[in-house]
Design a protein around this motif. Structure first.
Motif, PDB file in Angstrom:
ATOM      1  N   ARG A  54      10.036 -30.320  -6.970  1.00 31.64           N
ATOM      2  CA  ARG A  54       9.371 -31.615  -6.981  1.00 31.64           C
ATOM      3  C   ARG A  54      10.291 -32.710  -6.451  1.00 31.64           C
ATOM      4  NH1 ARG A  54       5.126 -32.432 -11.334  1.00 31.64           N
ATOM      5  NH2 ARG A  54       4.403 -30.354 -11.915  1.00 31.64           N
ATOM      6  N   ALA A  73       6.883 -40.503 -12.128  1.00 33.64           N
ATOM      7  CA  ALA A  73       5.529 -40.231 -11.655  1.00 33.64           C
ATOM      8  C   ALA A  73       5.443 -38.863 -10.989  1.00 33.64           C
ATOM      9  CB  ALA A  73       5.091 -41.319 -10.678  1.00 33.64           C
ATOM     10  N   VAL A  74       6.480 -38.517 -10.243  1.00 33.08           N
ATOM     11  CA  VAL A  74       6.492 -37.234  -9.548  1.00 33.08           C
ATOM     12  C   VAL A  74       6.676 -36.089 -10.533  1.00 33.08           C
ATOM     13  CG1 VAL A  74       7.671 -35.837  -7.803  1.00 33.08           C
ATOM     14  CG2 VAL A  74       7.362 -38.285  -7.443  1.00 33.08           C
ATOM     15  N   SER A  76       5.968 -36.033 -13.755  1.00 28.30           N
ATOM     16  CA  SER A  76       4.910 -35.908 -14.757  1.00 28.30           C
ATOM     17  C   SER A  76       3.563 -35.542 -14.162  1.00 28.30           C
ATOM     18  CB  SER A  76       4.778 -37.216 -15.544  1.00 28.30           C
ATOM     19  OG  SER A  76       4.364 -38.270 -14.692  1.00 28.30           O
ATOM     20  N   ALA A  77       3.431 -35.647 -12.839  1.00 28.38           N
ATOM     21  CA  ALA A  77       2.153 -35.324 -12.197  1.00 28.38           C
ATOM     22  C   ALA A  77       1.803 -33.852 -12.395  1.00 28.38           C
ATOM     23  CB  ALA A  77       2.218 -35.659 -10.714  1.00 28.38           C
ATOM     24  N   GLU A  78       0.555 -33.579 -12.714  1.00 33.17           N
ATOM     25  CA  GLU A  78       0.112 -32.203 -12.911  1.00 33.17           C
ATOM     26  C   GLU A  78      -0.594 -31.664 -11.676  1.00 33.17           C
ATOM     27  OE1 GLU A  78      -2.390 -29.506 -16.166  1.00 33.17           O
ATOM     28  OE2 GLU A  78      -1.972 -31.627 -16.525  1.00 33.17           O
ATOM     29  N   THR A  79      -1.370 -32.520 -11.013  1.00 28.59           N
ATOM     30  CA  THR A  79      -2.065 -32.124  -9.793  1.00 28.59           C
ATOM     31  C   THR A  79      -1.608 -33.027  -8.650  1.00 28.59           C
ATOM     32  OG1 THR A  79      -3.926 -33.654 -10.071  1.00 28.59           O
ATOM     33  CG2 THR A  79      -4.081 -31.503 -11.180  1.00 28.59           C
ATOM     34  N   ARG A  81      -3.578 -34.796  -6.945  1.00 29.47           N
ATOM     35  CA  ARG A  81      -4.330 -36.036  -7.077  1.00 29.47           C
ATOM     36  C   ARG A  81      -3.533 -37.053  -7.909  1.00 29.47           C
ATOM     37  NH1 ARG A  81      -9.358 -36.804  -5.831  1.00 29.47           N
ATOM     38  NH2 ARG A  81      -9.889 -34.572  -5.915  1.00 29.47           N
ATOM     39  N   ASP A  82      -2.860 -36.551  -8.970  1.00 30.16           N
ATOM     40  CA  ASP A  82      -1.990 -37.425  -9.767  1.00 30.16           C
ATOM     41  C   ASP A  82      -0.868 -37.986  -8.902  1.00 30.16           C
ATOM     42  OD1 ASP A  82      -3.495 -36.721 -11.993  1.00 30.16           O
ATOM     43  OD2 ASP A  82      -2.142 -35.081 -12.545  1.00 30.16           O
ATOM     44  N   LEU A  83      -0.317 -37.134  -8.067  1.00 26.43           N
ATOM     45  CA  LEU A  83       0.786 -37.550  -7.205  1.00 26.43           C
ATOM     46  C   LEU A  83       0.308 -38.553  -6.163  1.00 26.43           C
ATOM     47  CD1 LEU A  83       3.758 -37.166  -6.732  1.00 26.43           C
ATOM     48  CD2 LEU A  83       3.266 -35.159  -5.347  1.00 26.43           C
ATOM     49  N   ALA A  86       0.156 -41.995  -7.469  1.00 28.39           N
ATOM     50  CA  ALA A  86       1.461 -42.654  -7.482  1.00 28.39           C
ATOM     51  C   ALA A  86       1.811 -43.170  -6.090  1.00 28.39           C
ATOM     52  CB  ALA A  86       2.530 -41.678  -7.975  1.00 28.39           C
ATOM     53  N   ARG A 208       6.467 -31.914 -18.465  1.00 29.67           N
ATOM     54  CA  ARG A 208       5.372 -32.371 -19.315  1.00 29.67           C
ATOM     55  C   ARG A 208       5.550 -31.792 -20.713  1.00 29.67           C
ATOM     56  NH1 ARG A 208       1.076 -34.499 -16.504  1.00 29.67           N
ATOM     57  NH2 ARG A 208      -0.319 -34.113 -18.253  1.00 29.67           N
TER      58      ARG A 208
END
Length: 276
Positions: A54, A73-74, A76-79, A81-83, A86, A208
């Protein structure tokens, strides 16, 4: 920017991000079958990008997209789309924050390098004795705010950790697993492990907390191979100590840096060379 332009820009960033992720996934896992990543693909499970990967993705994305992404943010992102969310929130072209350079001291050229030091511990002690107030490590404490650790502070903190390991009867040469995020406790624990003449085994902390058990099960294989007898980590990991001890027959203690530093021991513990 009108709505159409914004949508096009968002779509372009999404495509670029997924392309970077797919390239990195193929580099790291050439044995995997070629697959298409979507915004809803799981970063770790489907793309195979762990904590270290990551960080590499973050660097590539910042360069390609011209943004500064916060580390949390990077990580903790799971998908994806989350990234992407950010990325959308990141100011364009914002330069990465960097700690200020260490101030110059009055040391002479002859004093600049501990040429006789053979280990990291000896080098640290050389500097701590001559200029304890000079910054030795500078890092971004919260991803944005610079924080410095001086040679004197690192030496004193490491001595407390080394004394704690001795109080736990950890024998010289034994591996000590360290599962901590980057920061003062990590650096002090790492150097303290070397001061105690033990072998430091750094482990990536979970990205996470909700997936803590899954992360620990993967990292347990490293600790089994290393035959680590002590794990220094944060409080949440201690809560699943029963699981850890069932997976790790050699594990005798799970402690936080604060607990390790408070173990009975001499503040005057002399550093013994730990090779690295």
């Amino acid at each position: 920017m009108d709505m159409a332009s914004h949508s096009t820009s968002t779509a372009s960033r999404e495509a670029a991000l997924l392309e970077l992720a797919l390239e990195l996934s193929r580099e790291l896992h050439p044995q995997r079958k070629t697959r298409v990543l979507t915004p809803d693909s799981l970063i770790e499970r489907e793309a195979g990008l762990d904590s270290l990967a990551r960080v590499e993705l973050l660097l590539r994305a910042e360069k390609r997209l011209g943004v500064r992404l916060p580390d949390h943010a990077v990580l903790s992102a799971e998908t994806f789309r989350d990234l992407l969310a950010a990325v959308e929130e990141a100011p364009a072209g914002k330069p990465a924050s960097a700690p200020a350079p260490a101030p110059e001291s009055g040391a002479s050229a002859e004093e600049e390098w501990p040429e006789s030091a053979k280990t990291l511990v000896e080098a640290l002690e050389w500097h701590a004795q001559r200029h304890p107030d000079r910054p030795q490590i500078q890092y971004l404490a919260d991803g944005e705010t610079p924080e410095a650790i001086t040679y004197g502070e690192l030496s004193a903190g490491a001595r407390r950790m080394a004394a704690g390991l001795r109080a736990l009867d950890v024998e010289p040469g034994r591996p000590v697993a360290i599962m901590l995020p980057s920061g003062r406790p990590y650096f002090e624990t790492f150097m303290g492990t070397l001061m105690a003449s033990c072998v430091a085994v750094p482990l990536y902390p979970p990205t996470r907390i909700q997936r803590l058990e899954e992360h620990v099960r993967r990292q347990a294989r490293i600790m089994v191979n290393a035959q680590a007898s002590v794990l220094v980590t944060f409080e949440e990991v201690k809560k699943i100590g029963g699981l850890l001890k069932s997976l790790l027959p050699d594990l005798r203690a799970i402690v936080t840096p604060a607990e390790l530093a408070s173990e009975p021991g001499s503040e005057r513990l002399r550093a013994r060379g730990g090779d690295l």
